[in-house]
Design a protein around this motif. Structure first.
Motif, mmCIF file in Angstrom:
data_model
loop_
_atom_site.group_PDB
_atom_site.id
_atom_site.type_symbol
_atom_site.label_atom_id
_atom_site.label_comp_id
_atom_site.label_asym_id
_atom_site.label_seq_id
_atom_site.Cartn_x
_atom_site.Cartn_y
_atom_site.Cartn_z
ATOM 1 N N ALA A 177 0.835 -1.200 0.000
ATOM 2 C CA ALA A 177 0.000 0.000 0.000
ATOM 3 C C ALA A 177 0.871 1.252 0.000
ATOM 4 N N PRO A 178 1.349 1.692 -1.156
ATOM 5 C CA PRO A 178 2.147 2.913 -1.209
ATOM 6 C C PRO A 178 1.298 4.159 -1.012
ATOM 7 N N GLU A 179 1.952 5.213 -0.534
ATOM 8 C CA GLU A 179 1.353 6.549 -0.460
ATOM 9 C C GLU A 179 1.780 7.345 -1.680
ATOM 10 N N HIS A 180 0.889 8.217 -2.178
ATOM 11 C CA HIS A 180 1.282 9.115 -3.271
ATOM 12 C C HIS A 180 0.611 10.471 -3.082
ATOM 13 N N LYS A 181 1.381 11.528 -3.331
ATOM 14 C CA LYS A 181 0.899 12.891 -3.154
ATOM 15 C C LYS A 181 0.237 13.401 -4.438
ATOM 16 N N VAL A 182 -0.808 14.230 -4.266
ATOM 17 C CA VAL A 182 -1.490 14.801 -5.418
ATOM 18 C C VAL A 182 -1.735 16.289 -5.193
ATOM 19 N N VAL A 183 -1.743 17.035 -6.304
ATOM 20 C CA VAL A 183 -2.138 18.442 -6.321
ATOM 21 C C VAL A 183 -3.118 18.602 -7.465
ATOM 22 N N LEU A 184 -4.318 19.031 -7.169
ATOM 23 C CA LEU A 184 -5.348 19.149 -8.200
ATOM 24 C C LEU A 184 -5.224 20.502 -8.894
ATOM 25 N N THR A 185 -4.377 20.547 -9.912
ATOM 26 C CA THR A 185 -4.202 21.723 -10.754
ATOM 27 C C THR A 185 -3.600 21.270 -12.076
ATOM 28 N N THR A 186 -3.941 21.974 -13.139
ATOM 29 C CA THR A 186 -3.346 21.677 -14.449
ATOM 30 C C THR A 186 -2.131 22.563 -14.713
ATOM 31 N N ASP A 187 -1.793 23.424 -13.784
ATOM 32 C CA ASP A 187 -0.630 24.303 -13.899
ATOM 33 C C ASP A 187 0.579 23.574 -13.313
ATOM 34 N N ALA A 188 1.468 23.126 -14.180
ATOM 35 C CA ALA A 188 2.613 22.325 -13.738
ATOM 36 C C ALA A 188 3.499 23.090 -12.759
ATOM 37 N N GLU A 189 3.735 24.375 -13.025
ATOM 38 C CA GLU A 189 4.605 25.143 -12.135
ATOM 39 C C GLU A 189 3.969 25.325 -10.762
ATOM 40 N N GLU A 190 2.669 25.532 -10.724
ATOM 41 C CA GLU A 190 1.984 25.633 -9.441
ATOM 42 C C GLU A 190 2.080 24.318 -8.670
ATOM 43 N N ALA A 191 1.837 23.219 -9.381
ATOM 44 C CA ALA A 191 1.894 21.904 -8.730
ATOM 45 C C ALA A 191 3.288 21.628 -8.193
ATOM 46 N N ARG A 192 4.317 21.965 -8.980
ATOM 47 C CA ARG A 192 5.686 21.725 -8.527
ATOM 48 C C ARG A 192 6.036 22.587 -7.325
ATOM 49 N N GLN A 261 -2.379 11.317 -0.558
ATOM 50 C CA GLN A 261 -2.176 12.510 0.275
ATOM 51 C C GLN A 261 -2.413 13.748 -0.582
ATOM 52 N N VAL A 262 -3.454 14.497 -0.271
ATOM 53 C CA VAL A 262 -3.786 15.708 -1.012
ATOM 54 C C VAL A 262 -2.968 16.871 -0.463
ATOM 55 N N LEU A 263 -2.192 17.510 -1.327
ATOM 56 C CA LEU A 263 -1.412 18.674 -0.932
ATOM 57 C C LEU A 263 -2.172 19.950 -1.281
ATOM 58 N N GLY A 264 -1.940 20.997 -0.503
ATOM 59 C CA GLY A 264 -2.573 22.271 -0.785
ATOM 60 C C GLY A 264 -4.015 22.363 -0.346
ATOM 61 N N ALA A 265 -4.486 21.387 0.410
ATOM 62 C CA ALA A 265 -5.847 21.413 0.952
ATOM 63 C C ALA A 265 -5.734 21.636 2.448
ATOM 64 N N SER A 266 -5.779 22.880 2.865
ATOM 65 C CA SER A 266 -5.441 23.232 4.239
ATOM 66 C C SER A 266 -6.562 23.007 5.240
ATOM 67 N N ASP A 267 -7.764 22.738 4.775
ATOM 68 C CA ASP A 267 -8.871 22.495 5.694
ATOM 69 C C ASP A 267 -9.714 21.338 5.175
ATOM 70 N N PRO A 268 -10.543 20.753 6.025
ATOM 71 C CA PRO A 268 -11.323 19.570 5.625
ATOM 72 C C PRO A 268 -12.190 19.790 4.397
#
Length: 286
Positions: A177-192, A261-268
Motif C-alpha cells: 500500500a504505497p502513499e502518493h501525493k497529489v495536487v489538483l491543478t493543471t498548472d505544472a509550475e503551481e503543482a511543482r 495525500q492531497v497537498l494544498g488542501a489546508s482544511d477539511p
C-alpha cells in the motif's frame, strides 16, 4: 501443489493519507461516504490511539490505519494494548502501521533494523496478529522483514517504479500500500511549487534520498530543492482524470491499495472537495 493463501487486509483500492496524528469522526464519515476504503494517519500518532474508536463509531466499513506509529516514541506494550482495545470493540477495522522514522530526528536511532525486529517481537508477545500490521518499508531488507513479520508494506513518498520493485521482492500474497501525493491543478509550475514545499523536508533525510538514488534518480535530482523530474515522479497533478491515471500506475505495478495525500488542501472542506473530484475517475462509488 500447495496453493498460496493471501491474508491481505481488505481496505479497498484507494484510501486517504493524513498527516494529522488523529482523525475527527466527522471527517471520517465524509471520507467513507465518498467511497474511499481507508484513512491512514501519519505524523507518528501517540501510542494510546484514542482517536480511533470515535471515528470507527461514526462509520460503517471504513478502515483506519496508522502510517505510522514510531517505534522510538510509541512503546510497543502501550500500542499493543491500544490495538487489543480497538480490535475488541471494532473487529477487523484497524490496521497497525509501524516504522522506525528518520535517523536525523532521534538521538536513539541506532541499529534501526534491530529495534524494529525487537518491537515486532513485543507485538507478537502481546498477540497483535501479523495479519493486522504493516511496516513502513523502502529498502530491500525492511521489505523482506515486512513479508516475513507482517501483512505487508506501506512505503511512503515513492514512485510506481518502486512499487514494481517492491512487489517483485514481496511476492504476490503480501499486502502493498504505497502513499502518493497529489495536487489538483493543471498548472505544472503551481503543482511543482506546492510539491516542493512538502518534499523539501524529505530531501534532508537519508532513508528517502537513498531510496530515490536506488530508483535511478541522480545526485542532482535529489539535491534541494529537487529537480522537476523528481517532483513530477513524487507528486501527481493535472485534471482528476490525469491524477487517477497516475495513481493507477501503482496498481498496475502491483499495489493492492494506494493512500492518497492531497497537498494544498489546508482544511477539511478543501480536502473533501479534491477527494470528491477524484472519486469518479478512480471508480469509487458513494
Amino acid at each position: 501443489m500447495t496453493e498460496l493463501v493471501s491474508l491481505k487486509p481488505d481496505v479497498g483500492r484507494f484510501g486517504v493519507w493524513l498527516g494529522t496524528r488523529s482523525l475527527a469522526p466527522e471527517l471520517a464519515t465524509e471520507i467513507e461516504t465518498l467511497g474511499y476504503g481507508a484513512v491512514w494517519i501519519g505524523a507518528s500518532p501517540d501510542a494510546e490511539l484514542a482517536w480511533v474508536e470515535p471515528a470507527l463509531a461514526r462509520t460503517d466499513s471504513l478502515q483506519l490505519a496508522t502510517g505510522i506509529v514510531n517505534v522510538w516514541t510509541a512503546p510497543a506494550d502501550e500500542v499493543a494494548a491500544s490495538y487489543q482495545r480497538i480490535e475488541g470493540a471494532y473487529p477487523g477495522r484497524f490496521l497497525l502501521g509501524v516504522g522506525v522514522g528518520h535517523p536525523e530526528h532521534t538521538d536513539q536511532y541506532q541499529k534501526p533494523y534491530d529495534a524494529l525486529v525487537s518491537y515486532l517481537d513485543e507485538l507478537d508477545q502481546a498477540l497483535v496478529p501479523t495479519s493486522r500490521r504493516v511496516l513502513a518499508a523502502l529498502g530491500p531488507r525492511v521489505l523482506e522483514l515486512a513479508a516475513q513479520r507482517s501483512a505487508g508494506a506501506h512505503p511512503y513518498l515513492t514512485t510506481p517504479a518502486h512499487t514494481g520493485k517492491a512487489r517483485h521482492l514481496l511476492g504476490n500474497t503480501v499486502f502493498l500500500a504505497p502513499e502518493h501525493k497529489v495536487v489538483l491543478t493543471t498548472d505544472a509550475e503551481e503543482a511543482r511549487a506546492v510539491g516542493r514545499k512538502f518534499v523539501d523536508f524529505y530531501l534532508g533525510l537519508s532513508n528517502y534520498v537513498n531510496n530515490w538514488l536506488r530508483l535511478g534518480f541522480t545526485e542532482d535530482d535529489v539535491r534541494k530543492p529537487g529537480s522537476d523530474r523528481l517532483i513530477d515522479a513524487l507528486v501527481a497533478y493535472g485534471t482528476p482524470e490525469d491524477i487517477a491515471r497516475r495513481l493507477n500506475e501503482h496498481v498496475d505495478a502491483g499495489a493492492d491499495h494506494v493512500a492518497i495525500q492531497v497537498l494544498g488542501a489546508s482544511d477539511p472542506e478543501k480536502l473533501l472537495s479534491v477527494l470528491r473530484e477524484l472519486g469518479g475517475p478512480l471508480g469509487l462509488s458513494r
